[in-house]
Design an enzyme around this catalytic site. Structure first.
Site, mmCIF file in Angstrom:
data_model
loop_
_atom_site.group_PDB
_atom_site.id
_atom_site.type_symbol
_atom_site.label_atom_id
_atom_site.label_comp_id
_atom_site.label_asym_id
_atom_site.label_seq_id
_atom_site.Cartn_x
_atom_site.Cartn_y
_atom_site.Cartn_z
ATOM 1 N N ASP A 368 0.847 -1.202 0.000
ATOM 2 C CA ASP A 368 0.000 0.000 0.000
ATOM 3 C C ASP A 368 0.879 1.247 0.000
ATOM 4 O OD1 ASP A 368 -2.288 1.897 1.090
ATOM 5 O OD2 ASP A 368 -3.284 0.014 0.599
ATOM 6 N N ASP A 369 0.323 2.348 0.415
ATOM 7 C CA ASP A 369 0.959 3.669 0.427
ATOM 8 C C ASP A 369 2.360 3.632 1.075
ATOM 9 O OD1 ASP A 369 1.325 6.351 0.387
ATOM 10 O OD2 ASP A 369 -0.436 6.863 1.601
ATOM 11 N N ARG A 443 -5.617 16.245 4.069
ATOM 12 C CA ARG A 443 -4.566 15.231 4.219
ATOM 13 C C ARG A 443 -3.243 15.732 3.627
ATOM 14 N NH1 ARG A 443 -3.547 9.029 2.443
ATOM 15 N NH2 ARG A 443 -3.287 8.203 4.518
ATOM 16 N N LYS A 476 -3.969 -0.678 -6.743
ATOM 17 C CA LYS A 476 -5.017 -0.012 -5.958
ATOM 18 C C LYS A 476 -4.942 1.474 -6.271
ATOM 19 C CE LYS A 476 -6.360 0.707 -1.088
ATOM 20 N NZ LYS A 476 -6.017 0.313 0.287
ATOM 21 N N ASP A 478 -6.146 5.060 -5.487
ATOM 22 C CA ASP A 478 -6.775 5.778 -4.381
ATOM 23 C C ASP A 478 -7.091 7.225 -4.757
ATOM 24 O OD1 ASP A 478 -7.746 6.062 -1.793
ATOM 25 O OD2 ASP A 478 -6.059 4.983 -0.931
ATOM 26 N N ASN A 480 -7.814 10.447 -2.143
ATOM 27 C CA ASN A 480 -8.030 10.702 -0.719
ATOM 28 C C ASN A 480 -8.469 12.112 -0.337
ATOM 29 O OD1 ASN A 480 -7.745 8.246 0.657
ATOM 30 N ND2 ASN A 480 -5.569 8.231 0.179
ATOM 31 N N CYS A 526 -10.498 2.978 -4.900
ATOM 32 C CA CYS A 526 -10.588 3.288 -3.479
ATOM 33 C C CYS A 526 -10.649 4.803 -3.387
ATOM 34 C CB CYS A 526 -9.315 2.765 -2.815
ATOM 35 S SG CYS A 526 -9.168 3.182 -1.073
ATOM 36 N N ASP A 548 -12.874 2.214 4.697
ATOM 37 C CA ASP A 548 -11.706 2.062 5.577
ATOM 38 C C ASP A 548 -12.112 1.445 6.901
ATOM 39 O OD1 ASP A 548 -9.775 2.947 3.884
ATOM 40 O OD2 ASP A 548 -9.755 5.014 4.610
HETATM 41 C C1 GLA Z 1 -6.843 5.524 2.008
HETATM 42 C C2 GLA Z 1 -7.296 4.108 1.747
HETATM 43 C C3 GLA Z 1 -6.564 3.138 2.633
HETATM 44 C C4 GLA Z 1 -5.080 3.286 2.413
HETATM 45 C C5 GLA Z 1 -4.656 4.733 2.643
HETATM 46 C C6 GLA Z 1 -3.206 4.939 2.273
HETATM 47 O O1 GLA Z 1 -7.266 5.986 3.220
HETATM 48 O O2 GLA Z 1 -8.678 3.990 1.919
HETATM 49 O O3 GLA Z 1 -6.975 1.822 2.383
HETATM 50 O O4 GLA Z 1 -4.754 2.871 1.116
HETATM 51 O O5 GLA Z 1 -5.426 5.620 1.869
HETATM 52 O O6 GLA Z 1 -2.802 6.234 2.447
#
Ligand code: GLA
Length: 723
Positions: A368-369, A443, A476, A478, A480, A526, A548
């Site tokens: 992930d991130d 964020r 994935k 995203d 945000n 996402c 989340d």
């Molecule tokens: C969002 C996604 C999480 C994760 C974070 C990473 O909040 O919903 O699942 O990937 O970003 O920063």
């Protein structure tokens, strides 16, 4: 042919499954809606001449008092703004002279097999030309020279009709489209409640149902994304209808940006439903010769209740919206590093996750991130899509994970930029902004100006250099934060109203280019969980992270709500370390969705590992049933009971799986659960005690589950197989 045109009555009858939409060319070439609902064979609605009583001077008409036809009282199929219909209209154009009086009337039509795509936009498709028929009705506004085309597709064997529109400027002067609905629908009564799916971050798609009244009831997004707050979906359920019976209409918008959809009840108690862009955030300058296309709305009607409406959407979106390799291929069972490590990982830690995961039977590791730029927290590096080499060597990591027999996935947030990034230093003007105005941070990040082709090109090239450098199996995507200070230095002032939509077109273009260049990659969308869970995104990614919030009790409302429109195969659902319940409940709830893990597998106890292995076995055992089966919401959370229950039934009705979760302790209670969707004439063995019952018994009498676990937050599954 599912579309018939009766030339003498000038009526179209579109049949989709056992639903019909009947529209006709009426007085003064206005298009009216005669019927939308249960299938009917008719193409003669001459009684509609008497639809409304003779009206008084406040209802504009075209031929004085001799005819009872008035624009404000008839169910105009696609009404124009400012020329006699005072209700919510479908289109408003600002002419070069400045006025907004717009008046589209029928001019021609054509009917053909199949379904056209919509340039630059996601849309449902026909797998073969025989699956659907399309009607295009052209309407013209003689003063502006606007030529409006209404596009209807009726699917033969499923109750789904799509509507969209496009507008060509055939005049000699530019004009501005200020409002342009994808669809308008008229129903002749108002005895309905509207269902919508509202929420927030960590609590998406809650169920809400309210009776219609004599005003507008609508949902809206102003976020530049479909958003957590309201899903782009509404249903109208007729008074007295239930989960399994009664007239139910669904309206699902295939778009991921700002929108507005809702219902108006007029003074004759008719209901008009409109779906389209949010007109507060949309305008489009159309020069002579140019064409503009709206996204589409997917309409579903059934007389078999909300549950059947959902099942129709599930089947339709699985077969006619979701695309690519993973439309049919089994999805890998994944483990995601986010809740396991957040930003704190390196190659060794990820390989240790993969090793443990392999042992548990998990099939893919998702990083992930935190793998790019110099990203150790959420304050930097978005836009710098190159590997953070002091953390990981990507080629080596992918090789090692693949070497263990696992697939490998990666995280991106392509539409964003951090102030602390090389990209921002090089191109500070590339984010959405208004010169001289303070910039909102969410964020600690800004939003890229996706309306600029050079921005989309840059991000595409950066992504390709990573995605082509090693074998990535999953991505994935995203998103945000939402849009603010929506300004672009690349757009002229008169085109600024186009920016919200141009942003979406840029995003769709990037998604299209990535999925075309890397067709083997499984894309999962996402947006801070489920903030962009919409059909537009499903067109590019067959699964979307639903929330989340991984607490299984909280997830019940989210997953039940999501199931109103979206199939189980689209619903990202993972088991995590959240505290409230045991692993068994977490597994039972996540099994409804795509299933996976979101935890540090090196921290598991032996007992947890044993349970996870059982869950992995269940995932494979029930995969086909959940992915291809019919969902029945036996006890939804909005019924206010102390437990919920759902059921999947295989298409041939030979297998079923029910799951119940007690959300609050149930004491000394009798509990007979009546199943649905089985064949009454078949016999089924149940997995609790092996006893055999007829489908009729299970559905009409009910299985006695009074002795099953019913303590606080306990769950269990019962499997039924035909004998
Ligand atoms: C969002 C996604 C999480 C994760 C974070 C990473 O909040 O919903 O699942 O990937 O970003 O920063």
């Amino acid at each position: 042919m599912s579309i018939i045109y009766n030339e003498s009555t000038r009526t179209f009858n579109l049949t989709a499954g056992d639903s019909s939409l009947c529209i006709g060319v009426f007085s003064h070439e206005y298009l009216v809606t005669y019927h939308y609902g249960k299938k009917i064979p008719d193409t003669d609605f001459s009684s509609y001449e008497y639809y409304s009583p003779r009206t008084a001077s406040f209802n504009p008409t075209r031929d004085g008092s001799t005819n009872c036809f008035t624009m404000d009282t008839y169910p105009l199929e696609y009404p124009s703004f400012g020329t006699g219909d005072y209700r919510r209209t479908g289109i408003r154009i600002r002419a070069a002279e400045g006025n907004t009086a717009t008046d589209f009337r029928y001019s021609s039509h054509r009917i053909y097999k199949g379904k056209p795509s919509i340039p630059g936009l996601p849309a449902t498709y026909a797998n073969t030309d025989d699956e659907a028929d399309t009607l295009e009705i052209t309407m013209t506004d003689t003063v502006t020279g606007g030529e409006l085309c209404l596009v209807y597709t009726a699917f033969n064997s499923i109750n789904a009709i799509t509507k969209s529109a496009y507008l060509k400027n055939c005049g000699s002067k530019p004009f501005v489209i200020e409002d342009f609905c994808s669809s308008v629908t008229n129903l002749s009564s108002c005895d309905f409640s509207m269902i919508n799916l509202y929420g927030k971050h960590n609590s998406e798609r809650n169920f809400s149902k309210n009776p219609l009244t004599h005003n507008r009831q609508s949902i809206i997004s102003r976020r530049g994304a479909s958003g957590h707050e309201q899903n782009p979906f509404i249903a109208l359920v007729r008074d007295g209808s239930t989960e399994e019976t009664g007239d139910t209409y669904g309206f699902s918008f295939v778009y991921s940006g700002s929108y507005e959809m809702g219902c108006d009840v007029d003074y004759y108690d008719s209901t008009r439903i409109t779906v389209g862009f949010n007109p507060e955030q949309f305008s489009w300058l159309l020069s002579p010769g140019e064409v503009f296309y709206t996204p589409e709305t997917v309409h579903v009607y059934t007389d078999k209740g909300l549950g059947e409406m959902s099942r129709i959407y599930h089947r339709f979106y699985s077969s006619n919206l979701i695309r690519g390799r993973y439309k049919t291929e089994k999805r890998p069972l994944l483990i995601n590093s986010w809740e396991a490590a957040y930003f704190d990982f390196d190659e060794e830690k990820l390989v240790s996750f993969a090793r443990e995961a392999k042992d548990l039977g998990i099939e893919m590791l998702v990083m992930d991130d935190g793998w790019f730029g110099h990203r150790d927290n959420d304050r930097s590096s978005l836009g710098d899509w190159f590997v953070y080499e002091s953390k990981i060597n990507l080629q080596s990591l992918v090789r090692r994970v693949h070497g263990l027999g696992l697939k490998f996935g990666i995280w991106y947030e392509p539409e964003m930029i951090s102030e602390d990034s090389l990209l921002y230093k090089a191109h500070p003007g590339w984010c959405l902004h208004v010169d001289g105005r303070e910039h909102c941070e969410c964020r600690h990040q800004y939003v890229l100006d996706m309306s600029r082709p050079e921005v989309v090109d840059n991000i595409f090239e950066q992504m390709c250099s990573v995605l082509s450098s090693c074998e990535i199996d999953y991505l994935k995507w995203d998103f945000n934060r939402n849009l603010t200070e929506v300004g672009s230095t690349a757009l002229s002032p008169e085109r600024h109203g186009e920016l919200y939509h141009r942003f979406m077109l840029g995003t769709y273009d990037l998604m299209d280019r990535i999925t075309t260049a890397y067709p083997h990659i499984l894309l999962e969308n996402c947006s801070g969980g489920g903030g962009r869970f919409d059909p537009g995104m499903l067109y590019y990614s067959p699964q979307i992270w639903a929330s989340d919030n991984t607490d299984p009790i909280e997830r019940l409302a989210i997953q039940f709500g999501t199931s109103i429109c979206y199939p189980a195969s689209s619903m990202g659902a993972h088991v995590s370390f959240c505290q409230r319940t045991g692993f068994d409940v977490k597994g039972d709830v996540a099994l409804w969705g795509t299933f996976g893990y979101e935890l540090d597998p090196t921290r598991l106890t032996e007992a947890d590992k044993a349970l996870i292995k059982e869950q992995v076995a269940d995932y494979h055992r029930y995969y086909d049933l959940i992915r291809y089966g019919d969902l029945y919401r036996l006890i939804p959370p909005w019924d206010g009971e102390r437990r919920v229950a759902w059921e999947f039934v295989s298409p041939d009705r030979s297998k079923a799986l029910i799951t119940t979760v007690t959300t609050r302790y149930v004491t000394m209670e009798r509990f007979f659960l009546r199943l649905r969707g089985l064949d009454p004439n078949k016999s089924y063995r149940n997995s609790i005690d092996g006893k055999i019952f007829s489908g009729a018994f299970l559905m009409y009498s009910g299985l006695n589950l009074s002795f099953m676990p019913c303590g606080d937050m306990q769950s269990y599954k019962v499997y039924f197989e035909e004998v």
